[in-house]
Design a protein around this motif. Structure first.
Motif, PDB file in Angstrom:
ATOM      1  N   ALA A   2       0.744  -0.797  -0.049  1.00 50.10           N
ATOM      2  CA  ALA A   2      -0.393   0.232  -0.146  1.00 50.10           C
ATOM      3  C   ALA A   2       0.751   0.909   0.143  1.00 50.10           C
ATOM      4  CB  ALA A   2      -1.121  -0.408   1.490  1.00 50.10           C
ATOM      5  N   VAL A   3       0.635   2.054  -0.877  1.00 52.52           N
ATOM      6  CA  VAL A   3       0.953   3.598  -0.937  1.00 52.52           C
ATOM      7  C   VAL A   3       0.889   4.946  -0.875  1.00 52.52           C
ATOM      8  CG1 VAL A   3       3.174   4.362  -2.568  1.00 52.52           C
ATOM      9  CG2 VAL A   3       2.795   2.094  -3.038  1.00 52.52           C
ATOM     10  N   LYS A   4       0.712   4.835  -0.216  1.00 56.96           N
ATOM     11  CA  LYS A   4       0.607   6.673   0.820  1.00 56.96           C
ATOM     12  C   LYS A   4       0.843   7.485  -0.546  1.00 56.96           C
ATOM     13  CE  LYS A   4      -2.437   5.684   3.831  1.00 56.96           C
ATOM     14  NZ  LYS A   4      -3.458   6.684   3.905  1.00 56.96           N
ATOM     15  N   ILE A   5       0.519   8.664  -0.807  1.00 58.89           N
ATOM     16  CA  ILE A   5       1.681  10.655  -0.729  1.00 58.89           C
ATOM     17  C   ILE A   5       0.712  10.966   0.719  1.00 58.89           C
ATOM     18  CG2 ILE A   5       1.488  12.464  -2.149  1.00 58.89           C
ATOM     19  CD1 ILE A   5       0.584  10.564  -4.343  1.00 58.89           C
ATOM     20  N   ASP A  24       5.892   3.931   1.846  1.00 56.02           N
ATOM     21  CA  ASP A  24       5.060   2.653   2.141  1.00 56.02           C
ATOM     22  C   ASP A  24       4.220   2.689   3.314  1.00 56.02           C
ATOM     23  OD1 ASP A  24       4.068  -0.199   3.026  1.00 56.02           O
ATOM     24  OD2 ASP A  24       5.757  -0.557   2.949  1.00 56.02           O
ATOM     25  N   ALA A  25       2.036   2.495   3.225  1.00 52.28           N
ATOM     26  CA  ALA A  25       1.801   2.986   4.194  1.00 52.28           C
ATOM     27  C   ALA A  25       1.868   2.414   5.747  1.00 52.28           C
ATOM     28  CB  ALA A  25       0.351   2.898   4.089  1.00 52.28           C
ATOM     29  N   ARG A  26       2.641   1.203   5.566  1.00 54.33           N
ATOM     30  CA  ARG A  26       3.355   0.955   6.931  1.00 54.33           C
ATOM     31  C   ARG A  26       4.749   1.349   7.543  1.00 54.33           C
ATOM     32  NH1 ARG A  26       4.079  -5.169   4.753  1.00 54.33           N
ATOM     33  NH2 ARG A  26       4.682  -3.296   2.577  1.00 54.33           N
ATOM     34  N   ASP A  27       4.679   2.313   7.353  1.00 53.40           N
ATOM     35  CA  ASP A  27       6.695   3.142   7.331  1.00 53.40           C
ATOM     36  C   ASP A  27       6.140   4.428   8.036  1.00 53.40           C
ATOM     37  OD1 ASP A  27       7.659   1.382   6.197  1.00 53.40           O
ATOM     38  OD2 ASP A  27       8.956   2.448   4.425  1.00 53.40           O
ATOM     39  N   PRO A  28       6.859   5.199   9.017  1.00 54.48           N
ATOM     40  CA  PRO A  28       6.898   5.553   9.844  1.00 54.48           C
ATOM     41  C   PRO A  28       6.246   7.497   9.203  1.00 54.48           C
ATOM     42  CG  PRO A  28       8.576   5.048  11.102  1.00 54.48           C
ATOM     43  CD  PRO A  28       7.680   3.908   9.834  1.00 54.48           C
ATOM     44  N   GLY A  66      -1.601   3.787  -8.590  1.00 59.05           N
ATOM     45  CA  GLY A  66      -2.474   3.292  -7.363  1.00 59.05           C
ATOM     46  C   GLY A  66      -2.589   3.611  -5.308  1.00 59.05           C
ATOM     47  N   ALA A  67      -1.602   4.876  -6.023  1.00 60.26           N
ATOM     48  CA  ALA A  67      -0.659   5.641  -4.517  1.00 60.26           C
ATOM     49  C   ALA A  67      -2.188   6.061  -4.403  1.00 60.26           C
ATOM     50  CB  ALA A  67      -0.029   6.543  -4.567  1.00 60.26           C
ATOM     51  N   VAL A  68      -2.694   6.634  -3.196  1.00 60.83           N
ATOM     52  CA  VAL A  68      -3.148   7.121  -2.099  1.00 60.83           C
ATOM     53  C   VAL A  68      -2.950   8.325  -1.430  1.00 60.83           C
ATOM     54  CG1 VAL A  68      -5.724   6.947  -0.276  1.00 60.83           C
ATOM     55  CG2 VAL A  68      -4.711   4.725  -2.289  1.00 60.83           C
ATOM     56  N   PRO A  69      -3.216   9.456  -1.529  1.00 62.00           N
ATOM     57  CA  PRO A  69      -2.994  10.961  -1.293  1.00 62.00           C
ATOM     58  C   PRO A  69      -3.967  10.564   0.336  1.00 62.00           C
ATOM     59  CG  PRO A  69      -4.488  11.397  -2.843  1.00 62.00           C
ATOM     60  CD  PRO A  69      -4.267   9.751  -2.909  1.00 62.00           C
ATOM     61  N   THR A  70      -2.651  11.396   1.345  1.00 60.83           N
ATOM     62  CA  THR A  70      -4.250  11.721   2.777  1.00 60.83           C
ATOM     63  C   THR A  70      -4.836  12.477   1.926  1.00 60.83           C
ATOM     64  OG1 THR A  70      -2.056  13.027   2.946  1.00 60.83           O
ATOM     65  CG2 THR A  70      -2.142  11.006   4.030  1.00 60.83           C
ATOM     66  N   ASP A  71      -5.619  13.174   3.258  1.00 61.41           N
ATOM     67  CA  ASP A  71      -6.035  14.132   2.974  1.00 61.41           C
ATOM     68  C   ASP A  71      -6.099  15.856   3.506  1.00 61.41           C
ATOM     69  OD1 ASP A  71      -9.305  15.305   3.182  1.00 61.41           O
ATOM     70  OD2 ASP A  71      -8.568  15.999   4.828  1.00 61.41           O
TER      71      ASP A  71
END
Length: 164
Positions: A2-5, A24-28, A66-71
Motif C-alpha cells: 500500500a503506497v500513500k502520498i 509505504d503506508a506501514r512506514d512511520p 494506485g498511490a492514495v493521497p492523505t486528506d
C-alpha cells in the motif's frame, strides 16, 4: 504494498516544514519514503507560491500506480488539478459542542432582551411627547372650565336677585 502520498515533517520546534513524499503506508510518518515529490511550508502566507510546491508529473504517475493521497495532500493535488477532493465523511466534526451551544443561546437571549429594552425606551421617549400634548390641552381646558364654573354661580346669584 500500500503506497500513500503524505506529508513528512521536518523543521524546528514550532517552525514546521513538510516534505510531500510517496511512502509505504506501514512506514512511520517521518521515516523511510520512496520518493520526495514536493514540499509544504505552512509558515508562509496562503497566497505565496512557495507555500506548496508539487511535481505534478510525478504525482500523477504515482496516482496512476494506485498511490492514495492523505486528506491534506489530496487538497493540494486538487488545487493542482490532479484529483477531485471532497470533505471527509464525518459531518459532526465541525459542529459546536454543548457548552458552545449553551453560550450561543445565552447570547441570543441577552440580545433579545437588549432589543426589547431599546424598543421600550424608544416607545417611552415617543409616548411622553404624545402624552404631553393631550395633557397640555387638558391643562388649558381646565382653567377655562374653572372660569365657567365661577361665572355660573355668579350668574345664578344675579338672576335670583333680579327675581326678588
Amino acid at each position: 504494498m500500500a503506497v500513500k502520498i503524505r506529508l513528512s515533517r521536518g523543521g524546528a520546534k514550532k517552525r514546521p516544514y513538510y516534505r510531500i513524499v510517496v511512502a509505504d503506508a506501514r512506514d512511520p510518518r517521518d521515516g523511510r519514503f520512496i520518493e520526495k515529490i514536493g514540499s509544504y511550508n505552512p509558515m508562509l502566507p496562503k497566497d505565496s507560491e512557495e507555500r506548496v510546491k508539487i511535481d505534478t508529473e510525478r504525482a500523477a504517475e504515482w496516482l496512476k500506480h494506485g498511490a492514495v493521497p492523505t486528506d491534506r495532500v489530496a487538497r493540494f493535488l486538487a488545487d493542482a488539478g490532479l484529483v477531485e477532493w471532497k470533505h471527509g465523511d464525518n459531518p459532526k466534526k465541525g459542529t459546536p459542542g454543548e457548552k458552545a451551544k449553551e453560550r450561543e443561546a445565552e447570547r441570543a437571549e441577552k440580545e433579545a432582551a437588549k432589543k426589547e429594552a431599546e424598543e421600550e425606551a424608544k416607545a417611552a421617549a415617543a409616548a411622553p411627547a404624545a402624552e404631553d400634548a393631550p395633557a397640555e390641552e387638558a391643562a388649558a381646558e381646565a382653567p377655562a372650565e374653572e372660569a365657567k364654573a365661577d361665572e355660573a354661580p355668579a350668574e345664578a346669584e344675579t338672576s335670583e336677585e333680579t327675581k326678588s
